[in-house]
Design an enzyme around this catalytic site. Sequence first.
Site, short mmCIF file in Angstrom:
data_model
loop_
_atom_site.label_atom_id
_atom_site.label_comp_id
_atom_site.label_asym_id
_atom_site.label_seq_id
_atom_site.Cartn_x
_atom_site.Cartn_y
_atom_site.Cartn_z
N HIS A 31 -8.87 16.31 -11.12
CA HIS A 31 -7.94 15.17 -11.09
C HIS A 31 -6.74 15.47 -11.99
CE1 HIS A 31 -7.29 10.63 -11.93
NE2 HIS A 31 -6.90 10.89 -10.71
N GLU B 255 -9.75 12.99 0.68
CA GLU B 255 -10.25 12.61 -0.65
C GLU B 255 -10.79 11.18 -0.64
OE1 GLU B 255 -7.30 13.32 -3.63
OE2 GLU B 255 -8.19 11.88 -5.01
N ASP C 31 -5.50 11.11 0.50
CA ASP C 31 -6.43 10.36 -0.36
C ASP C 31 -6.65 8.98 0.24
OD1 ASP C 31 -7.83 9.23 -2.45
OD2 ASP C 31 -6.41 9.83 -4.01
N TYR D 284 0.83 -1.21 0.00
CA TYR D 284 0.00 0.00 0.00
C TYR D 284 0.86 1.26 0.00
CZ TYR D 284 -2.81 3.85 1.66
OH TYR D 284 -3.39 5.09 1.79
N HIS E 28 -8.64 6.75 -1.24
CA HIS E 28 -8.86 5.82 -2.36
C HIS E 28 -10.05 4.89 -2.12
CE1 HIS E 28 -4.60 6.71 -3.72
NE2 HIS E 28 -5.32 6.88 -4.80
O1 KDG Z 1 -5.95 5.02 -11.95
C1 KDG Z 1 -6.07 5.41 -10.65
C2 KDG Z 1 -5.38 6.74 -10.43
O2 KDG Z 1 -5.82 7.70 -11.32
C3 KDG Z 1 -5.60 7.18 -9.02
O3 KDG Z 1 -5.00 6.28 -8.13
C4 KDG Z 1 -5.03 8.53 -8.79
O4 KDG Z 1 -6.35 8.69 -6.82
C5 KDG Z 1 -5.62 9.22 -7.62
C6 KDG Z 1 -5.33 10.64 -7.49
O5 KDG Z 1 -5.91 11.24 -6.61
O6 KDG Z 1 -4.53 11.16 -8.27
MG MG Z 2 -7.54 10.19 -5.82
#
Ligand code: KDG
Ligand code: MG
Length: 406
Positions: A315, A239, A213, A158, A215
């Site tokens: 993004h 995020e 983030d 991770y 995720h």
């Molecule tokens: O494909 C996945 C990525 O675009 C992602 O992991 C990137 O979360 C991301 C970010 O905040 O840039």
């Molecule tokens: Mg992200």
Amino acid sequence: MRITGARVFVGGPGKNYVTLKIETDVGVHGLGDATLNNRETLPAAYLRDYVVPNLVGMDPRRSEDIWQFLYRGAYFRRGPVAMAAFGAVDMALWDIKGKLAGMPVCDLLGGRSREGAMVYGHAAGADLEDLMDSVASHVERGYRAVRVQCAVPGMAGYAVPEARGGAGDFITDFGGIRSKVEAWDTGRYMRFMPGALAEIRARFGPELHILHDVHHRLLPREAAEFARAVEPVGLFWLEDPTPAEDQDALRIIRQHSTVPLAIGEVFNSIWDCNRLIEREQIDFIRVAATYAGGITHVRRIVDLAALHHVRTGFHGAPSHSPICMAAHAHLDVWAPNFGIQEWLVLGTPACDALFPTEHRVEDGMLRVSDAPGLGVEFDEREAARYEYRPGSHPVVRLGDGTLWNY
Ligand code: KDG
Ligand code: MG
């Protein structure tokens, strides 16, 4: 004036960028980015097989009508593949419009609302000290805002950067199409990360904007607990704390915390985020010009967001080519409700050679060039050096093998 042809290129340094070049009978061309991270051949095929044959003969100045034609004409609306293809067309048409007018796209949108746009970079660490070094190197380079991710003790794979001090951003594994597995353990993450974020705040002081983030990895109740735990850190944003499809989850977080929430990098249209925005359940909207139908559609989202105090945070992972990032740059300096821009354009000599541009980041601020159109070019001779390479995106599993959210 008519579109005489359009070509699709796939390839690039470290990424399979999908680049659309639209040509016209007045000698002006436009560029668009349709890179759908790790599924790049799909928008390329959508463009080649369905979009380009319809575009030829159309008037490139009619970008609104062309957008409506593509969106409504598909019958099956939305979805990342189609919206990336339409996004590329739309960017290219704005590029042409700007070149015809002799104006940068931001001037066509309404002009600059600011001198520069604050960007954030990614700091990542194999452990907390490594992360501190990565944050320090961003601060030394003038960044005012940094996203921080850190490997969690006992959790393999991770957020580990490719090298100590690296950013861990590239995600694509060109070892083949089969995905590698990363581990996830919510308990370890919840016990480790709030303390790590607090130490970063203590080391770097109150001025640095710290972003994090998740995720999409937490359940709603866990995310509320996490948001409360990190509240003293004063994050710029938290995020994607929960999977983006379950929008009610954010209400639960809101009931327990005032941490600013940033959502939407996987959204494709205004219909994915209009309720979140109208209910004021988020603070930053993360859509991208590529995945969300280009400048025409993202501008609609930005205007809706402005009514509800939601700021932009488009993004900017390296999955987007410098063409999409140029579209973001113009939206960033124009949008009255601009928040921040994730800016990870590779900036390597190979990338700059393929996509020459005058857009620059200095002192953590994006300076947008005055060049007409999007202000980025595409060198076809350089492009001939690259071809599509199969790659994969990791998947995430819990300790017992259960598949989890990336
Ligand atoms: O494909 C996945 C990525 O675009 C992602 O992991 C990137 O979360 C991301 C970010 O905040 O840039
Ligand atoms: Mg992200």
